[in-house]
Design a protein around this motif. Sequence first.
Motif: not given
Length: 192
Positions: A25-27, A43, A45, A47, A95, A115, A119, A133
């Motif tokens: 998971t990359s945020r 944010p 997210t 995957t 997401d 992102g 992944e 982060s």
Amino acid sequence: MNFNFKTLLFTIVAFSLLFSLATATSRIYAPAVDSNGIGILTPVTVTAAPGTGRIRTDIQNSLIAPETEDSIRTAAIAASKEAGVDLDDIDINVDIDSEAQLIDGPSGGMAFAIGIYNELIHLRNASAQLLRSDLVVTGAITEDGRSEKVGGVEEKLIAANHSGVTLMLLASGQRANDGLDYPVFAREISNG
């Protein structure tokens, strides 16, 4: 037909473990400007897992404009080219958890691409470094990976500063607009 619950349970657990090992998971944060002209951090997210080439978008409490959907697809194409990964073998989920009523425009493209790229690299090498982060990125992206300027950068910088962000990436060439030098402005608001 014999039904063996233990065999079924073992199979489910084995596939679950394999799937969890194959996903990460990359945020990342994509700043935006809401309908009131206020900058917000959104944010994102991402995957990715072995699959059949699906790109899914999950949106919380917002509507998504076709231009943003195109931006996500373009970001996936650019990221896969850079990572050397065939998108036909990967399922990607993006997401977006936004406070905005409508997610519109291409300005999240660079964040989506970073992102997704992270992944794809992580799928190849599970020990690959994950994203910082506190990373915030704004800019449109093209299929060949070029970044493009976007609007609302002043408001986005203010939102990032209020959230304590220490690193915000802008599109190449997006140094100034309307007489405002963004790196200088960012230093001024972070020191003020």
